[in-house]
Design an enzyme around this catalytic site. Structure first.
Site, PDB file in Angstrom:
ATOM      1  CG  ASP A 150      43.288  53.420  37.630  1.00  0.00           C
ATOM      2  OD1 ASP A 150      43.349  52.184  37.736  1.00  0.00           O
ATOM      3  OD2 ASP A 150      43.675  54.033  36.614  1.00  0.00           O
ATOM      4  CB  THR A 197      38.436  73.656  36.228  1.00  0.00           C
ATOM      5  OG1 THR A 197      39.056  74.215  37.391  1.00  0.00           O
ATOM      6  CG2 THR A 197      37.105  74.333  35.990  1.00  0.00           C
ATOM      7  CB  ALA A 198      42.084  70.634  38.795  1.00  0.00           C
ATOM      8  CE1 TYR A 199      43.959  62.659  37.904  1.00  0.00           C
ATOM      9  CE2 TYR A 199      44.718  62.942  40.164  1.00  0.00           C
ATOM     10  CZ  TYR A 199      44.684  62.207  38.996  1.00  0.00           C
ATOM     11  OH  TYR A 199      45.366  61.032  38.929  1.00  0.00           O
ATOM     12  CG  ASN A 200      35.789  66.637  38.799  1.00  0.00           C
ATOM     13  OD1 ASN A 200      35.241  65.571  39.061  1.00  0.00           O
ATOM     14  ND2 ASN A 200      35.152  67.646  38.216  1.00  0.00           N
ATOM     15  CG  LEU A 201      37.439  69.022  32.856  1.00  0.00           C
ATOM     16  CD1 LEU A 201      35.911  69.015  32.863  1.00  0.00           C
ATOM     17  CD2 LEU A 201      37.949  70.412  32.484  1.00  0.00           C
ATOM     18  CB  SER A 202      41.847  64.797  33.753  1.00  0.00           C
ATOM     19  OG  SER A 202      42.417  66.031  33.863  1.00  0.00           O
ATOM     20  CG  ASP A 251      46.588  76.686  38.300  1.00  0.00           C
ATOM     21  OD1 ASP A 251      46.130  77.773  38.695  1.00  0.00           O
ATOM     22  OD2 ASP A 251      46.333  76.202  37.189  1.00  0.00           O
ATOM     23  CG  ASN A 287      42.600  72.158  42.733  1.00  0.00           C
ATOM     24  OD1 ASN A 287      41.848  73.114  42.601  1.00  0.00           O
ATOM     25  ND2 ASN A 287      43.761  72.050  42.113  1.00  0.00           N
TER      26      ASN A 287
HETATM   27  N1  LIG Z   1      45.421  64.330  35.010  1.00  0.00           N
HETATM   28  C1  LIG Z   1      45.274  65.496  35.610  1.00  0.00           C
HETATM   29  O1  LIG Z   1      44.550  66.379  35.150  1.00  0.00           O
HETATM   30  C2  LIG Z   1      45.968  65.757  36.911  1.00  0.00           C
HETATM   31  C3  LIG Z   1      46.839  64.814  37.443  1.00  0.00           C
HETATM   32  C4  LIG Z   1      47.452  65.105  38.660  1.00  0.00           C
HETATM   33  C5  LIG Z   1      47.179  66.308  39.300  1.00  0.00           C
HETATM   34  N2  LIG Z   1      46.334  67.198  38.736  1.00  0.00           N
HETATM   35  C6  LIG Z   1      45.994  68.456  39.407  1.00  0.00           C
HETATM   36  O2  LIG Z   1      47.149  69.135  39.804  1.00  0.00           O
HETATM   37  C7  LIG Z   1      46.923  69.715  41.070  1.00  0.00           C
HETATM   38  C8  LIG Z   1      48.259  69.903  41.716  1.00  0.00           C
HETATM   39  O3  LIG Z   1      48.878  70.939  40.994  1.00  0.00           O
HETATM   40  P1  LIG Z   1      50.452  70.966  40.769  1.00  0.00           P
HETATM   41  O4  LIG Z   1      50.780  72.188  39.979  1.00  0.00           O
HETATM   42  O5  LIG Z   1      51.107  70.740  42.082  1.00  0.00           O
HETATM   43  O6  LIG Z   1      50.666  69.688  39.857  1.00  0.00           O
HETATM   44  P2  LIG Z   1      50.872  69.663  38.308  1.00  0.00           P
HETATM   45  O7  LIG Z   1      52.003  70.595  37.958  1.00  0.00           O
HETATM   46  O8  LIG Z   1      50.974  68.242  37.899  1.00  0.00           O
HETATM   47  O9  LIG Z   1      49.503  70.321  37.792  1.00  0.00           O
HETATM   48  C9  LIG Z   1      48.680  69.684  36.908  1.00  0.00           C
HETATM   49  C10 LIG Z   1      47.870  70.706  36.108  1.00  0.00           C
HETATM   50  O10 LIG Z   1      46.660  71.015  36.816  1.00  0.00           O
HETATM   51  C11 LIG Z   1      46.385  72.401  36.631  1.00  0.00           C
HETATM   52  N3  LIG Z   1      45.474  72.857  37.701  1.00  0.00           N
HETATM   53  C12 LIG Z   1      45.710  72.860  39.049  1.00  0.00           C
HETATM   54  N4  LIG Z   1      44.621  73.342  39.708  1.00  0.00           N
HETATM   55  C13 LIG Z   1      43.685  73.643  38.753  1.00  0.00           C
HETATM   56  C14 LIG Z   1      42.336  74.143  38.817  1.00  0.00           C
HETATM   57  N5  LIG Z   1      41.730  74.426  39.975  1.00  0.00           N
HETATM   58  N6  LIG Z   1      41.666  74.306  37.637  1.00  0.00           N
HETATM   59  C15 LIG Z   1      42.250  74.021  36.455  1.00  0.00           C
HETATM   60  N7  LIG Z   1      43.502  73.521  36.342  1.00  0.00           N
HETATM   61  C16 LIG Z   1      44.217  73.338  37.471  1.00  0.00           C
HETATM   62  C17 LIG Z   1      47.771  73.037  36.651  1.00  0.00           C
HETATM   63  O11 LIG Z   1      47.777  74.313  36.049  1.00  0.00           O
HETATM   64  C18 LIG Z   1      48.564  72.043  35.832  1.00  0.00           C
HETATM   65  O12 LIG Z   1      48.437  72.311  34.450  1.00  0.00           O
HETATM   66  C19 LIG Z   1      46.023  68.752  41.798  1.00  0.00           C
HETATM   67  O13 LIG Z   1      45.215  69.408  42.748  1.00  0.00           O
HETATM   68  C20 LIG Z   1      45.203  68.163  40.650  1.00  0.00           C
HETATM   69  O14 LIG Z   1      43.939  68.797  40.509  1.00  0.00           O
HETATM   70  C21 LIG Z   1      45.728  66.950  37.557  1.00  0.00           C
HETATM   71  N1  LIG Z   2      59.058  80.374  46.780  1.00  0.00           N
HETATM   72  C1  LIG Z   2      58.987  79.060  47.002  1.00  0.00           C
HETATM   73  N2  LIG Z   2      59.522  78.532  48.128  1.00  0.00           N
HETATM   74  C2  LIG Z   2      59.462  77.199  48.360  1.00  0.00           C
HETATM   75  N3  LIG Z   2      58.885  76.292  47.527  1.00  0.00           N
HETATM   76  C3  LIG Z   2      58.335  76.754  46.388  1.00  0.00           C
HETATM   77  C4  LIG Z   2      58.351  78.156  46.072  1.00  0.00           C
HETATM   78  N4  LIG Z   2      57.733  78.315  44.874  1.00  0.00           N
HETATM   79  C5  LIG Z   2      57.342  77.091  44.473  1.00  0.00           C
HETATM   80  N5  LIG Z   2      57.710  76.140  45.382  1.00  0.00           N
HETATM   81  C6  LIG Z   2      57.467  74.688  45.262  1.00  0.00           C
HETATM   82  O1  LIG Z   2      57.112  74.416  43.906  1.00  0.00           O
HETATM   83  C7  LIG Z   2      55.803  73.815  43.810  1.00  0.00           C
HETATM   84  C8  LIG Z   2      54.926  74.465  42.726  1.00  0.00           C
HETATM   85  O2  LIG Z   2      55.599  74.880  41.666  1.00  0.00           O
HETATM   86  P1  LIG Z   2      55.592  74.148  40.239  1.00  0.00           P
HETATM   87  O3  LIG Z   2      56.979  74.150  39.722  1.00  0.00           O
HETATM   88  O4  LIG Z   2      54.822  72.865  40.265  1.00  0.00           O
HETATM   89  O5  LIG Z   2      54.933  75.220  39.332  1.00  0.00           O
HETATM   90  P2  LIG Z   2      53.500  75.808  39.080  1.00  0.00           P
HETATM   91  O6  LIG Z   2      53.321  76.971  39.996  1.00  0.00           O
HETATM   92  O7  LIG Z   2      52.415  74.778  39.032  1.00  0.00           O
HETATM   93  O8  LIG Z   2      53.744  76.406  37.623  1.00  0.00           O
HETATM   94  P3  LIG Z   2      53.597  75.722  36.185  1.00  0.00           P
HETATM   95  O9  LIG Z   2      52.190  76.064  35.765  1.00  0.00           O
HETATM   96  O10 LIG Z   2      54.649  76.462  35.392  1.00  0.00           O
HETATM   97  O11 LIG Z   2      53.849  74.262  36.347  1.00  0.00           O
HETATM   98  C9  LIG Z   2      55.143  74.011  45.154  1.00  0.00           C
HETATM   99  O12 LIG Z   2      54.335  72.917  45.486  1.00  0.00           O
HETATM  100  C10 LIG Z   2      56.321  74.190  46.126  1.00  0.00           C
HETATM  101  O13 LIG Z   2      56.698  72.933  46.637  1.00  0.00           O
END
Ligand SMILES: NC(=O)c1ccc[n+]([C@@H]2O[C@H](COP(=O)([O-])OP(=O)(O)OC[C@H]3O[C@@H](n4cnc5c(N)ncnc54)[C@H](O)[C@@H]3O)[C@@H](O)[C@H]2O)c1
Ligand SMILES: Nc1ncnc2c1ncn2[C@@H]1O[C@H](COP(=O)(O)OP(=O)(O)OP(=O)(O)O)[C@@H](O)[C@H]1O
Length: 275
Positions: A170, A181-186, A65, A138
């Site tokens: 907070d 389904t993301a941060y909002n749900l948590s 994501d 999100n």
């Molecule tokens: N406590 C929490 O649940 C929490 C905390 C921080 C950020 N987040 C989410 O992470 C997003 C950023 O993603 P990231 O990958 O850069 O950070 P991250 O790697 O910390 O992702 C957190 C988790 O959120 C999940 N996620 C992201 N978008 C989703 C969606 N639309 N529906 C269901 N799950 C979703 C990702 O798969 C991952 O498992 C933010 O937009 C926020 O919604 C969640």
């Molecule tokens: N091809 C790319 N070029 C530049 N930056 C990238 C690239 N792919 C990913 N990134 C960086 O990595 C971040 C997202 O990847 P991250 O490692 O968090 O994994 P993810 O896609 O959420 O997968 P996972 O579910 O395994 O955590 C992006 O916000 C971006 O900054």
């Protein structure tokens, strides 16, 4: 003219990079395919910045994501097809085994003059005095300088000018249906089916909480933060702005939605991924 496709593989992920190479090979001469710079480096092809893919007919995001949100931030003007190599992959409707076939079929449709199939989803615009965050797929979060005991901030929430809640918390988040389904749900907020036009406002660990609010997508949400330490406004967890207290952040649906390309997933089946 041949369709143009951009392919972004998650940085450092061999499987994602190999799949990017397979897609380039499979579309062959039927489309002009470019990969991102990091993937280009690994595949020994010339890559382009992800932002340069905003004019493509389709951008394929291969990763989790986080990778999808990154592609949406950089190249959200193009329809995005998410291929799931991450753990949750809620935004990524296509399994890796189906990726090549799905891209080939979308390219064939485009060559016939069809638009890329997908669903249009709202993003959020967040702005303050003289600044604006990258549009959020999100959610937008406004929170105190740090979370937990002794942190947080006083945050007043107004919806279309009317006060809905005011509490030490907070933080407060405003989510799209996609982000429900993301941060909002948590944080105890409700699930919203993707077909509903709505915004969700959820307080995070408030001392005087109100139940989470679902309001119409035309609403203007104003978050006014006070307290000695200021805080942050953050779009999709990555794009942030430091707030000096007092600060007002206005959140509303942005003028530029994104298109999530490919087959429409089953929302309730996808929820099982979150367990
Ligand atoms: N406590 C929490 O649940 C929490 C905390 C921080 C950020 N987040 C989410 O992470 C997003 C950023 O993603 P990231 O990958 O850069 O950070 P991250 O790697 O910390 O992702 C957190 C988790 O959120 C999940 N996620 C992201 N978008 C989703 C969606 N639309 N529906 C269901 N799950 C979703 C990702 O798969 C991952 O498992 C933010 O937009 C926020 O919604 C969640
Ligand atoms: N091809 C790319 N070029 C530049 N930056 C990238 C690239 N792919 C990913 N990134 C960086 O990595 C971040 C997202 O990847 P991250 O490692 O968090 O994994 P993810 O896609 O959420 O997968 P996972 O579910 O395994 O955590 C992006 O916000 C971006 O900054």
């Amino acid at each position: 003219m041949d369709p143009s496709i951009g392919i972004v593989a998650q940085r450092g992920n061999d499987r994602a990079q190999a799949l990017a190479a397979s897609i380039v090979e499979a579309v062959g001469a039927d489309a002009r395919a470019v990969v991102d710079e990091e993937t280009g480096h690994v595949l020994d092809r010339k890559g382009v910045p992800v932002a340069a893919m905003a004019d493509c007919d389709l951008v394929v995001s291969i990763g989790g994501d986080g990778t999808f949100l990154f592609v949406a931030r950089e190249a959200g003007g193009a329809p995005i097809l998410g291929v799931n190599l991450g753990e949750v992959g809620f935004l990524n409707a296509v399994a890796p085994d189906d990726a090549v076939e799905t891209v080939v079929s979308l390219v064939a449709d485009r060559r016939q003059g069809e638009p890329i199939a997908g669903r249009t989803v709202d993003r959020l615009r967040a702005e303050g005095e003289g600044w604006e965050l990258a549009p959020a797929v999100n959610e937008v979060v406004v929170h105190g300088r740090r979370r937990g005991h002794g942190g947080g901030a006083e945050i007043e929430i107004r919806v279309d000018g009317e006060r809905y809640a005011e509490s030490h918390a907070d933080g407060v988040l405003v989510a799209t249906p996609t982000g429900s389904t993301a941060y909002n749900l948590s944080e105890g907020g409700p699930l919203v089916r993707p077909s509903v036009g709505a915004l969700v406002v959820t307080q995070m660990c408030a001392t005087e909480p109100m139940p989470p609010l679902v309001t119409d997508a035309e609403s203007e949400i104003e978050l006014r933060l006070t307290g000695p330490e200021g805080g942050y406004a953050i779009s999709d967890g990555r794009n942030r702005r430091r707030l000096e207290s007092p600060a007002t952040v206005r959140v509303a649906v942005a003028d530029d939605p994104i298109v999530i390309a490919g087959p429409r997933g089953n929302f309730f089946e996808a929820l099982e991924k979150l367990e």
